[in-house]
Write an enzyme that holds these catalytic residues in place. Structure first.
Site, short mmCIF file in Angstrom:
data_model
loop_
_atom_site.label_atom_id
_atom_site.label_comp_id
_atom_site.label_asym_id
_atom_site.label_seq_id
_atom_site.Cartn_x
_atom_site.Cartn_y
_atom_site.Cartn_z
N GLY A 12 50.63 4.02 75.48
CA GLY A 12 49.52 4.88 75.89
C GLY A 12 49.94 6.33 75.77
N GLY A 15 47.40 9.51 75.29
CA GLY A 15 46.41 9.84 76.31
C GLY A 15 46.76 11.10 77.07
CD GLN A 16 44.32 13.95 82.06
OE1 GLN A 16 43.99 12.88 82.57
NE2 GLN A 16 44.04 15.11 82.61
CG ASP A 38 47.88 5.51 72.30
OD1 ASP A 38 46.86 4.87 72.03
OD2 ASP A 38 47.99 6.22 73.31
CB ILE A 39 45.50 1.54 69.76
CG1 ILE A 39 44.75 2.15 70.94
CG2 ILE A 39 46.03 0.16 70.08
CD1 ILE A 39 43.47 1.42 71.30
CE1 TYR A 144 42.15 3.73 86.23
CE2 TYR A 144 41.43 5.03 88.10
CZ TYR A 144 42.33 4.79 87.08
OH TYR A 144 43.41 5.62 86.94
CE LYS A 148 45.45 2.54 87.09
NZ LYS A 148 46.57 2.36 86.17
N1 SER Z 1 41.62 10.58 87.50
C1 SER Z 1 41.22 9.22 87.70
C2 SER Z 1 39.80 9.04 87.44
O1 SER Z 1 39.06 9.96 87.69
C3 SER Z 1 41.54 8.78 89.08
O2 SER Z 1 42.77 8.18 89.06
O3 SER Z 1 39.40 8.00 87.01
#
Ligand code: SER
Length: 324
Positions: A12, A15-16, A38-39, A144, A148
């Site tokens: 990954g 990504g950010q 990464d992909i 999400y 987690k």
């Molecule tokens: N920054 C993330 C989001 O907004 C929270 O972990 O999904």
């Protein structure tokens, strides 16, 4: 160099967080010690090895572990809160399958150390909102957050059942100038800078009073590396550590931006992301991280805004000139 036998794979990496973490790890351990995977191609051109890898492809990952002699994996591939809500089944599949592959490889002794990020999204509407404790109610309302929370449980399980060294942080919203965010509820706090510099105004998708826990990327990268370097006996939280930087609302960050970009105007048009933000804490108690491995954030709101604009202004103004 800190430890020449260390060989890291960041999954990954485009990504950010990955973009900045790869850079931070390479500064610390050397360019060749860190394999970015990464992909997608990297957001910015970086020196050092890059591999195409799908986080759900166990065989592909195994080939990379063997080829590079990887000892440590940072697994960052995931769908974030807003994107995950658009395809909950895929978000669950990606976020969980990728973690279980890495934990299994670690259980088999093919990886020695694992880092996996958790989030403030593990908390939900029933969680105390101010100075949210490490151990508290976690009833997330986004897929999400559910992924987690489950992932934290798996990390804890693999640590206790199999002795796997896996470490994790509950990141707040992350703000940086080197990489673009993707699909998060806290992304408004990055977009505001780009729009302020380019157009002098921004329409926030969260309302003015939505205070959320946030952190400047240099603090987040340092926290990650410090956690991974802490001696194993110092680690007492095997789910994921609470981590705090700065808490602010859209109107507070807008005021800081306006001090430095005169005439900046913020409008508000809350969308579906408002509900996710409303379910999360306003501030976090990260006492365990401070006690166990000495965590200390360095950036407050004015220092972060100052630094973001110092870097973004010349960058965005230069690319604007190229396009006119
Ligand atoms: N920054 C993330 C989001 O907004 C929270 O972990 O999904």
């Amino acid at each position: 160099m800190a430890n020449s036998s260390k060989k890291i794979l960041v999954i990954g990496s485009s990504g950010q967080i990955g973009t900045e973490l790869v850079e931070g790890l390479r500064q610390r351990f050397g360019t060749e010690a860190v394999v970015a995977g990464d992909i997608k191609e990297p957001q910015v051109k970086q020196e050092g090895p890059f591999v195409m890898v799908n986080a759900m492809d166990r065989h592909g990952i195994e080939r990379i572990l063997d080829k590079y002699g990887i000892t440590e994996v940072y697994l960052l591939a995931a769908l974030l809160s807003a994107t995950a809500e658009k395809d909950p089944a895929f978000a669950w599949k990606l976020n969980m399958e990728s973690l279980l592959i890495i934990l299994e490889l670690a259980r088999e002794g093919r990886i020695q150390h694992v880092y996996w990020p958790s989030s403030i999204a593990v908390f939900g509407p029933s969680t105390p909102k101010d100075r949210t404790p490490q151990h508290t109610i976690t009833e997330p309302s986004t897929v999400y957050g559910i992924s987690k929370k489950a992932g934290e449980g798996w990390c804890n399980y693999y640590r206790h059942r199999y002795g796997v060294d896996v470490r994790s942080l509950r990141y707040p919203g992350l703000i940086g100038w080197k990489s673009a965010p993707g699909g998060g509820t806290t992304d408004y706090a990055v977009h505001i800078f780009h729009e302020a510099v380019k157009h002098g105004r921004y329409t926030s998708f969260l309302g003015p009073k939505s205070t959320l826990p946030m952190m400047y990327m240099p603090d987040a990268i340092r926290a990650t590396i410090e956690l991974m370097e802490a001696p194993a006996e110092r680690i007492t939280v095997h789910t994921a550590y609470n981590l705090a930087g700065i808490s602010f609302s859209p109107e507070e960050i807008a005021a800081e931006v306006a001090k430095r970009i005169p005439g900046f105007v913020m409008d508000y048009a809350p969308d579906e992301r408002q509900a996710y933000a409303d379910s999360w804490p306003r501030s976090i108690d990260d006492g365990d991280a401070r006690r166990d491995w000495g965590w200390q954030p360095r950036y407050d709101l004015p220092a972060m805004v100052e630094d973001m604009l110092r870097h973004l202004k010349p960058r965005l103004q230069a690319s604007h000139k190229e396009h006119v």
